[in-house]
Design an enzyme around this catalytic site. Structure first.
Site, PDB file in Angstrom:
ATOM      1  N   LYS A 130       0.874  -1.190   0.000  1.00 24.60           N
ATOM      2  CA  LYS A 130       0.000   0.000   0.000  1.00 24.60           C
ATOM      3  C   LYS A 130       0.898   1.223   0.000  1.00 24.60           C
ATOM      4  O   LYS A 130       2.023   1.174   0.496  1.00 24.60           O
ATOM      5  CB  LYS A 130      -0.872   0.021   1.260  1.00 24.60           C
ATOM      6  N   ASP A 170      -7.028   4.261  -4.472  1.00 25.66           N
ATOM      7  CA  ASP A 170      -7.678   4.051  -3.167  1.00 25.66           C
ATOM      8  C   ASP A 170      -8.307   5.409  -2.839  1.00 25.66           C
ATOM      9  O   ASP A 170      -8.571   6.197  -3.766  1.00 25.66           O
ATOM     10  CB  ASP A 170      -6.653   3.602  -2.110  1.00 25.66           C
TER      11      ASP A 170
HETATM   12  P1  NDP Z   1     -12.956   7.621  -2.643  1.00 20.73           P
HETATM   13  O1  NDP Z   1     -11.902   8.628  -2.371  1.00 20.73           O
HETATM   14  O2  NDP Z   1     -13.496   7.473  -4.007  1.00 20.73           O
HETATM   15  O3  NDP Z   1     -14.187   7.842  -1.663  1.00 20.73           O
HETATM   16  C1  NDP Z   1     -14.002   7.858  -0.292  1.00 20.73           C
HETATM   17  C2  NDP Z   1     -15.328   8.185   0.352  1.00 20.73           C
HETATM   18  O4  NDP Z   1     -15.231   7.962   1.754  1.00 20.73           O
HETATM   19  C3  NDP Z   1     -15.714   9.648   0.183  1.00 20.73           C
HETATM   20  O5  NDP Z   1     -17.095   9.763   0.188  1.00 20.73           O
HETATM   21  C4  NDP Z   1     -15.078  10.267   1.426  1.00 20.73           C
HETATM   22  O6  NDP Z   1     -15.684  11.481   1.838  1.00 20.73           O
HETATM   23  C5  NDP Z   1     -15.338   9.194   2.451  1.00 20.73           C
HETATM   24  N1  NDP Z   1     -14.315   9.284   3.484  1.00 20.73           N
HETATM   25  C6  NDP Z   1     -12.975   9.189   3.311  1.00 20.73           C
HETATM   26  N2  NDP Z   1     -12.332   9.352   4.464  1.00 20.73           N
HETATM   27  C7  NDP Z   1     -13.287   9.556   5.384  1.00 20.73           C
HETATM   28  C8  NDP Z   1     -13.265   9.787   6.770  1.00 20.73           C
HETATM   29  N3  NDP Z   1     -12.100   9.856   7.449  1.00 20.73           N
HETATM   30  N4  NDP Z   1     -14.469   9.928   7.406  1.00 20.73           N
HETATM   31  C9  NDP Z   1     -15.643   9.862   6.728  1.00 20.73           C
HETATM   32  N5  NDP Z   1     -15.723   9.658   5.398  1.00 20.73           N
HETATM   33  C10 NDP Z   1     -14.562   9.510   4.754  1.00 20.73           C
HETATM   34  O7  NDP Z   1     -12.341   6.226  -2.107  1.00 20.73           O
HETATM   35  P2  NDP Z   1     -12.814   4.740  -2.431  1.00 20.73           P
HETATM   36  O8  NDP Z   1     -14.271   4.697  -2.648  1.00 20.73           O
HETATM   37  O9  NDP Z   1     -11.895   4.191  -3.450  1.00 20.73           O
HETATM   38  O10 NDP Z   1     -12.441   3.991  -1.056  1.00 20.73           O
HETATM   39  C11 NDP Z   1     -13.394   3.814  -0.002  1.00 20.73           C
HETATM   40  C12 NDP Z   1     -12.937   2.668   0.880  1.00 20.73           C
HETATM   41  O11 NDP Z   1     -12.863   1.473   0.105  1.00 20.73           O
HETATM   42  C13 NDP Z   1     -11.558   2.816   1.512  1.00 20.73           C
HETATM   43  O12 NDP Z   1     -11.550   2.180   2.783  1.00 20.73           O
HETATM   44  C14 NDP Z   1     -10.649   2.046   0.577  1.00 20.73           C
HETATM   45  O13 NDP Z   1      -9.468   1.617   1.202  1.00 20.73           O
HETATM   46  C15 NDP Z   1     -11.563   0.890   0.220  1.00 20.73           C
HETATM   47  N6  NDP Z   1     -11.267   0.152  -1.002  1.00 20.73           N
HETATM   48  C16 NDP Z   1     -11.149   0.774  -2.203  1.00 20.73           C
HETATM   49  C17 NDP Z   1     -10.904   0.044  -3.348  1.00 20.73           C
HETATM   50  C18 NDP Z   1     -10.849   0.666  -4.701  1.00 20.73           C
HETATM   51  O14 NDP Z   1     -10.718  -0.078  -5.668  1.00 20.73           O
HETATM   52  N7  NDP Z   1     -10.957   1.960  -4.844  1.00 20.73           N
HETATM   53  C19 NDP Z   1     -10.713  -1.422  -3.293  1.00 20.73           C
HETATM   54  C20 NDP Z   1     -10.940  -1.990  -1.977  1.00 20.73           C
HETATM   55  C21 NDP Z   1     -11.184  -1.207  -0.897  1.00 20.73           C
HETATM   56  P3  NDP Z   1     -14.869  12.880   1.702  1.00 20.73           P
HETATM   57  O15 NDP Z   1     -15.039  13.289   0.286  1.00 20.73           O
HETATM   58  O16 NDP Z   1     -15.536  13.777   2.673  1.00 20.73           O
HETATM   59  O17 NDP Z   1     -13.446  12.583   2.065  1.00 20.73           O
HETATM   60  O1  2IT Z   2      -7.765  -1.760  -0.993  1.00 25.65           O
HETATM   61  C1  2IT Z   2      -7.697  -2.198  -2.152  1.00 25.65           C
HETATM   62  O2  2IT Z   2      -7.812  -3.394  -2.408  1.00 25.65           O
HETATM   63  C2  2IT Z   2      -7.488  -1.243  -3.238  1.00 25.65           C
HETATM   64  N1  2IT Z   2      -7.450  -0.036  -2.986  1.00 25.65           N
HETATM   65  C3  2IT Z   2      -7.306  -1.722  -4.652  1.00 25.65           C
HETATM   66  C4  2IT Z   2      -5.878  -2.126  -4.873  1.00 25.65           C
HETATM   67  C5  2IT Z   2      -5.524  -2.494  -6.290  1.00 25.65           C
HETATM   68  O3  2IT Z   2      -4.342  -2.772  -6.497  1.00 25.65           O
HETATM   69  O4  2IT Z   2      -6.378  -2.518  -7.182  1.00 25.65           O
END
Ligand code: NDP
Ligand code: 2IT
Length: 451
Positions: A130, A170
């Site tokens: 990461k 992420d």
């Molecule tokens: P984005 O940046 O697209 O969206 C994040 C969302 O979560 C936003 O709505 C953001 O709001 C909110 N958020 C972030 N930090 C906080 C916080 N501290 N408190 C409250 N709300 C918060 O990220 P993703 O959708 O990609 O990621 C969301 C989650 O999914 C994370 O935990 C990530 O690690 C996980 N994930 C992502 C993957 C991917 O492929 N993208 C794969 C697997 C897991 P705001 O705009 O206010 O910050």
């Molecule tokens: O938490 C996760 O699995 C991710 N943010 C996606 C990682 C990736 O390499 O696609």
């Protein structure tokens, strides 16, 4: 836990905490795995002698670097960049990059550790890593984000490569950022390779990668629901977050017949009792991905919805909860509120969104509960499929990628059942995911000697 398991976990954790002080998220993630695998370790004492868990919990490499950049007014800023290369037993390091003000070493290490087990579960050949920075993209212009990404990659490019380490998105890192990062990587290394995933479709990206985490989450939740003879049809779903994972989880849940009634960001949540529709989803995509606005604007556009500033959505009655924002966003009281509101299934889209106390509430209530490393693995799995397509220099169709994503989520669910089904038939998905993920990494590390 029996006596051996408790002693093993206590002893292991005391050393880990002493060795890694001030890293609460890292301790939390490691403890959960240690507790799940302790009975297996007791039956396989050679793993104690080989110090397998001790080695997994000591990242193979951590790179911390300065990221200087200049804003549009000419002011200089210094951020801190990280890449934690946790484990390469199963393949090249693989995992996302997070840009968020809260990023620190503890968060990077917990995410890299979780990624190692998640990637093992995908069945694809990927190690765990990461990276990220405490850079806050909120309110920054495209030009500022580009300059930041270029500075970040100027150092990171020395440590990654298609056969070494393959980053992706992420929190705070989506298609725009991957584009800037890829452009700079290509310029510095003078090679067009699949070193990043989540790329644009025209330049090596896989179809369905943007959708994959949210869609995969729903495919996994469908399997969980099926164990109780249920489906998404007619169910009320509460979602947190409004970013990449939340958007596509909501869209898929809605298309599978559910009523999705909440979305959130770090400022608050919206409750739409009538549920999302395709038209409202199109508005959310526009609001969040093009205009980069805040979720409260949803309630201005759709006055039947109500905005709750400063709150999280867990008090809204529901059948299914899909936390898709960030770590530790569901505490003990939130978990109790969910159960009280009728929730019988929690499938995590975010990484470690539930605190250990919240998980204990779900386990005690015997509801369906899956940890992120199992249910959100569809994102990195599709990144793995993007790597395969890049290596073959061809593109699969949406049908092909979707079929593989379905298969992978089913396989992960089957692994959770195999290792997590308890005597009374209840499925402990935490134990199942941790054990299935661990055994493969442990066996590979054993085969590869003391490295
Ligand atoms: P984005 O940046 O697209 O969206 C994040 C969302 O979560 C936003 O709505 C953001 O709001 C909110 N958020 C972030 N930090 C906080 C916080 N501290 N408190 C409250 N709300 C918060 O990220 P993703 O959708 O990609 O990621 C969301 C989650 O999914 C994370 O935990 C990530 O690690 C996980 N994930 C992502 C993957 C991917 O492929 N993208 C794969 C697997 C897991 P705001 O705009 O206010 O910050
Ligand atoms: O938490 C996760 O699995 C991710 N943010 C996606 C990682 C990736 O390499 O696609």
């Amino acid at each position: 836990m029996d006596n051996f398991a408790k002693k093993y976990v206590d002893g292991f954790m005391a050393e880990l905490v002493a060795r890694n002080p001030g890293e609460p998220e890292f301790h939390q993630a490691v403890k959960e795995v240690a507790e799940s695998i302790a009975p297996y370790i007791a039956e396989n004492p050679q793993l104690i002698d080989l110090k397998i868990l001790e080695r997994i919990a000591e990242p193979e490499r951590i790179i911390i670097f300065r990221v200087p950049w200049t804003d549009d007014r000419g002011e200089l800023h210094i951020n801190r960049g990280f890449r934690v290369q946790c484990n390469s037993a199963l393949g090249p390091y693989k995992g996302g990059i997070r840009f968020h003000a809260s990023v620190n070493l503890s968060i990077m290490k917990f995410l890299a550790f979780e990624q190692t087990f998640k990637n093992s579960l995908t069945t694809l050949p990927m190690g765990g890593a990461k990276g990220g920075s405490d850079f806050n993209p909120r309110g920054k212009s495209d030009a500022e984000v580009m300059r930041f990404c270029q500075s970040f990659m100027t150092e990171l490019c020395k440590h990654i490569g298609q056969d070494t380490d393959v980053p992706a998105g992420d929190i705070g890192v989506g298609g725009r950022e991957i584009g800037y990062l890829f452009g700079q990587y290509k310029r510095l290394r003078n090679e067009f390779t699949g070193t990043l995933t989540g790329k644009g479709l025209a330049w090596g990206g896989s179809i369905l990668r943007p959708e994959a985490t949210g869609y995969g989450l729903c495919y996994f939740a469908e399997q969980m629901l099926a164990t109780k003879g249920k489906s998404f049809e007619g169910q009320t779903v509460v979602v947190s977050g409004s970013g990449n994972v939340a958007q596509y989880a909501s869209q898929k849940a809605m298309r599978l017949g559910a009523k999705v009634v909440t979305l959130s960001d770090s400022d608050g949540f919206i409750h739409d009792p009538e549920g999302l529709t395709e038209e409202k989803m199109a508005y959310v995509f526009q609001l969040k991905n093009i205009r980069r606005g805040r979720i409260k604007e949803y309630a201005e556009k759709y006055p039947n919805a109500k905005y709750y500033p400063g709150q999280r959505p867990w008090g809204i009655p529901c059948d299914i909860a899909l936390p898709c924002a960030t770590q530790n966003e569901i505490g003990k009281e939130d978990a109790e509120a969910l159960i009280k509101g009728g929730c019988y299934c929690v499938a995590e889209g975010a990484n470690m969104p539930s605190t250990p106390e919240a998980i204990a509430v779900f386990q005690a209530a015997r509801i369906l509960y899956s940890p992120g490393k199992a249910s959100n693995a569809g994102g990195v799995a599709t990144s793995g499929l993007e790597m395969s397509q890049n290596s073959m220099r061809l593109h699969w169709t949406a049908e092909e990628v979707d079929a593989q994503l379905h298969r992978i989520m089913s396989d992960i669910h089957a692994a959770c059942l195999k290792y997590g089904t308890e005597e009374d038939g209840h499925v402990n998905y935490v134990k199942g995911a941790n054990l299935a993920g661990f055994i493969k990494v442990a066996n590979a590390m054993t085969d590869q000697g003391i490295v």
